[in-house]
Scaffold this motif. Structure first.
Motif, short mmCIF file in Angstrom:
data_model
loop_
_atom_site.label_atom_id
_atom_site.label_comp_id
_atom_site.label_asym_id
_atom_site.label_seq_id
_atom_site.Cartn_x
_atom_site.Cartn_y
_atom_site.Cartn_z
N ASP A 298 27.10 41.31 80.58
CA ASP A 298 28.16 41.63 81.55
C ASP A 298 27.57 41.90 82.93
O ASP A 298 28.17 41.53 83.95
CB ASP A 298 28.94 42.87 81.08
CG ASP A 298 29.75 42.60 79.82
OD1 ASP A 298 29.98 41.41 79.49
OD2 ASP A 298 30.14 43.57 79.15
N THR A 299 26.39 42.53 82.97
CA THR A 299 25.74 42.81 84.25
C THR A 299 25.36 41.51 84.95
O THR A 299 25.53 41.37 86.17
CB THR A 299 24.48 43.68 84.03
OG1 THR A 299 24.88 44.92 83.45
CG2 THR A 299 23.77 43.95 85.34
N ASP A 302 28.40 40.07 86.37
CA ASP A 302 28.77 40.79 87.59
C ASP A 302 27.87 40.37 88.77
O ASP A 302 28.32 40.33 89.92
CB ASP A 302 28.64 42.30 87.38
CG ASP A 302 29.70 42.84 86.43
OD1 ASP A 302 30.70 42.14 86.20
OD2 ASP A 302 29.50 43.96 85.90
#
Length: 312
Positions: A298-299, A302
């Motif tokens: 997810d990072t 992002d």
């Protein structure tokens, strides 16, 4: 990253030539986003790596990047980098070129220490592609005949190649399956292209304090970046004469940068460049779907959004 920074500080030292750490420290400690080494660390951890070699690879990637910056500033005759005077301005061109060479050599030492021939192949190939991209840019610059395919090849070389090598080598050192290695390479390539598209766009509409460079540098250096290529493609005879004067002949006058920006806006070149950057960021995010769900995945997703947020 703390361990990476400590390793960089150790390996940029020189027993006999104190100018090497002076020049390197000036650039390394100027800040920067450290995206490339972060990508290496994240890719390795995302693939379950628990050793120490990813730290060496992250330092390798940063050394390659720093070496290319030192060389680029000489080639481009730049005076500012990350909001500070360039090394070639503070010292001289010879020091910048030779210290860049030293950092390349250090990067290869670090690669070898991992004991992975596959990693050595990935990163040494990336170093060659970067140099190839820079030489291609030299021949493509200042020619209105430069098209979008050549431009894409240039930015794949000068920027995306190292992003892709950073993520791919992190996955390889972790022993990830080929499907995950390929996915992370695709992610790095798309992210790198998005990053460069944004950089080229900001050069015609950014703020110097935020960018760490002067707005309009690409224009003054007569680079055929995508906003210029798109505007030239739609130019009428009068506008083409303007582009010929400022880009091919280098006859630039007061107000020319502002006129160039006006023509870009009129033909939608800036908006189209922005749209393509967002499309590449979406491509990067889509590549991550092949990897197991995790907070780190997810990072990275992002991060693709962060890269294009500068022109959101």
């Amino acid at each position: 990253m703390a361990r990476v920074n400590a390793l960089i500080a150790t390996r940029m030292a020189s027993e006999h030539a104190p100018r090497i750490p002076e020049v390197t420290r000036h650039l390394v400690e100027a800040g920067g986003k450290r995206l490339r080494p972060l990508l290496t660390l994240a890719a390795a951890r995302l693939c379950g790596y628990e050793g120490e070699h990813h730290v060496r690879l992250a330092a390798t990637v940063e050394f390659i990047h720093t070496a290319t910056l030192l060389h680029d500033d000489v080639v481009d005759e730049s005076s500012q980098r990350r909001g500070r005077p360039t090394a070639n301005l503070l010292w001289d061109n010879q020091s910048s070129v030779l210290v860049g060479d030293y950092l390349f050599a250090r990067s290869f030492q670090l690669m070898v220490e991992t004991g992975s021939l596959r990693v050595l192949d990935i990163l040494s190939n990336a170093a060659a592609v970067i140099a190839e991209g820079e030489v291609l840019q030299l021949s493509a610059a200042r020619s209105l005949g430069t098209g979008q395919d050549t431009y894409l090849q240039v930015i794949r070389g000068k920027t995306a190649a190292l992003f892709a090598a950073a993520t791919e080598s992190g996955a390889v050192i972790a022993g990830a399956p080929d499907s995950h290695v390929a996915a992370l390479r695709t992610y790095g390539d798309a992210l790198g292209i998005a990053f460069q598209l944004v950089d080229d766009l900001l050069d015609y509409g950014g703020v110097s304090a935020t960018l760490g460079k002067n707005t309009g540098d690409d224009f003054r250096e007569r680079k055929m970046s995508l906003p210029v290529i798109l505007a030239v493609a739609q130019a009428d005879p009068e506008q083409r004469a303007f582009w010929t004067r400022v880009i091919e002949r280098g006859d630039q006058r007061d107000g020319d940068l502002e006129h160039a920006q006006t023509l870009m806006r009129r033909h939608g070149a800036l908006e189209e460049t922005r749209s393509r950057a967002f499309a590449r960021a979406d491509e990067a995010r889509a590549a991550l779907a092949a990897l197991p769900a995790s907070a780190l995945r997810d990072t990275l997703s992002d991060l693709a959004g962060f890269v294009v947020s500068r022109v959101a």
